[in-house]
Design an enzyme around this catalytic site. Structure first.
Site: not given
Ligand code: ACO
Length: 429
Positions: A269, A308, A364
């Site tokens: 987050h 996201h 971010d």
């Molecule tokens: N890098 C690589 N792959 C990713 C990423 C990433 N940053 N984010 C999601 N994916 C992929 C997952 O591996 C998954 O792939 P699959 O379906 O082949 O297994 C798919 O995309 C869906 O991912 P989820 O984790 O289910 O997506 P969710 O909506 O739960 O997560 C989150 C959202 C937590 C923001 C995620 O994208 C992430 O971890 N990003 C990196 C951390 C980040 O930047 N957080 C800041 C968010 S903005 C904020 O809070 C202000």
């Protein structure tokens, strides 16, 4: 055929059919409870880990349209607010629901500016942390501790009292942030200068040393103000939901906001901007980007600052932040990590994996690079995020408190553990 706003469901276990009303594009989860296999049955529930498709509240504060890449506060597009408004005005908008008239704004700014000081005992409490304590840990604890200084804050049904706590929190978060920062580097805490703007005063409390009067650089002051606006509110994200969740128990807003800030601390987050910077440093150079992307594609790591839960298009805050970065670099000099970031973005956005997963840079991805260029250490990044998000948390908390439909948050579980079994004394196991 006449259109009916309802959903017909047939339970194939019993052959029975049900008609559930559809309102605002949703059904009421409790309407599912009538769907039972037999009279002993508890009734059907929806299983939704991470609340991916569950609306927990009705809100008027901010709209996030993830498909179109739109963010609006109370109907005003984020780009217009970032370009034309100020953080304190946006805070008023979020909390009070409308843009203020001139006299309302003057009064609001005056109230916030005159509540920036912390009780000396809060300062002493902060001094008790270890020299290397993470500023976000200090922030979370200090916000919770404020609850003991303002016992009147428990008077949740008094509108004036609520407004007073909201103003106190918006006023004091920069002071807590700056004290937490100076604690870590061993500098004496610098008291607020109420002649300065909200952002200018934060820079003063962070960076002033022996000069009689600190004069913030107007470009950096403006950039910080814009960054706070961009972080103001964002629907029912993890920290805001925590604020509402804890607030639904009718605890005071300081304790509820400490819970929200704790949620923000996590690397998935608000801790993501810190994680982005560490990632960019680890990559180090543009030439190392393809190898790094390969590790992401092999699922060894995630690309921090990408993806996201809601945005399946470019995050509008990320677009705006790029412009702010250019303005800041004109004053501070170019942060070399920006080139690594741009290359990462360029390669990722061409890659089939990122395209098909709709993974774009989020807010971010660039905010950390700007903060670093402005001289902020990475540990303070989530605290800066928390300052910007404070009015949003409080607006949402108040909206929840005033919502006649709000009940104490209490999700259900699918119990997958053992059935009843008898206790075995320790010597017989
Ligand atoms: N890098 C690589 N792959 C990713 C990423 C990433 N940053 N984010 C999601 N994916 C992929 C997952 O591996 C998954 O792939 P699959 O379906 O082949 O297994 C798919 O995309 C869906 O991912 P989820 O984790 O289910 O997506 P969710 O909506 O739960 O997560 C989150 C959202 C937590 C923001 C995620 O994208 C992430 O971890 N990003 C990196 C951390 C980040 O930047 N957080 C800041 C968010 S903005 C904020 O809070 C202000």
């Amino acid at each position: 055929m006449t259109k009916k706003n309802s959903l017909s469901i047939t339970d194939n276990r019993t052959g029975k059919s049900y008609e559930l009303p559809i309102e605002n594009g949703s059904i009421r989860a409790l309407d599912l409870r009538q769907i039972k296999e037999n009279s002993e049955d508890f009734g059907l529930m929806a299983y939704d880990p991470g609340f991916a498709n569950t609306a927990s509240v009705k809100s008027k504060v901010s709209l996030v349209d993830g498909e179109k890449g739109i963010l609006m506060y109370r109907g005003y597009p984020i780009e217009q607010l970032a370009e034309q408004s100020s953080f304190l005005e946006v805070a008023y908008l979020l909390v009070c629901g409308e843009l203020p008239a001139k006299d309302e704004f003057d009064q609001w700014s005056h109230e916030i500016t005159t509540h920036t000081f912390l009780h000396e005992n809060v300062k002493k409490l902060m001094e008790g942390f270890r020299y290397d304590a993470h500023p976000m840990g200090i922030f979370v604890s200090t916000v919770a501790a404020l609850s003991t200084f303002y016992p009147d804050s428990k008077n949740l049904d008094d509108a004036e009292c609520r407004k007073h706590q909201i103003q106190r929190l918006i006023a004091k978060t920069p002071t807590i942030a700056a004290f937490a920062y100076r604690h870590r580097i061993g500098l004496p805490y610098m008291y607020p200068d109420n002649d300065l703007s909200y952002a200018g005063n934060l820079l003063n409390m962070m960076y002033r040393t022996s000069e009689a009067k600190y004069e913030p650089d107007p470009v950096l002051e403006k950039a910080l103000d814009v960054l706070f606006i961009l972080h103001g509110d964002h629907g029912q994200n993890c920290s805001t939901s925590s604020m509402r969740f804890v607030g639904s128990s009718e605890v005071d807003p300081y304790c509820a906001m400490a819970a929200a800030a704790a949620a923000l601390y996590g690397p998935l987050h608000g801790g993501a901007n810190e994680a982005v910077l560490r990632m960019l440093r680890e990559i180090g150079d543009k030439k190392n980007v393809p190898a790094y992307i390969k590790r992401v594609l092999n699922k060894e790591i995630r690309l921090m600052g990408f993806g996201h839960r809601v945005y399946k298009n470019y995050d509008p805050r990320a677009t705006f932040i790029k412009k702010v970065a250019d303005q800041v670099f004109e004053v501070t000099g170019r942060n070399p990590l920006i080139d690594v970031a741009l290359e990462l973005e360029r390669i990722a956005l061409q890659d089939e994996y990122f395209v098909s997963h709709k993974l774009f840079p989020n807010v971010d991805f660039y905010s950390g690079i700007i903060y670093q260029a402005m001289g902020f250490p990475v540990e303070i990044f989530p605290v800066l995020f928390a300052i910007g998000r404070t009015p949003g948390w409080l607006a949402q908390w108040q909206e929840g408190h005033l919502d006649p439909e709000q009940r104490i948050a209490r999700p259900r579980q699918l119990y997958m553990g053992y059935g009843k079994r008898d206790y075995v004394p320790i010597g017989k196991r």
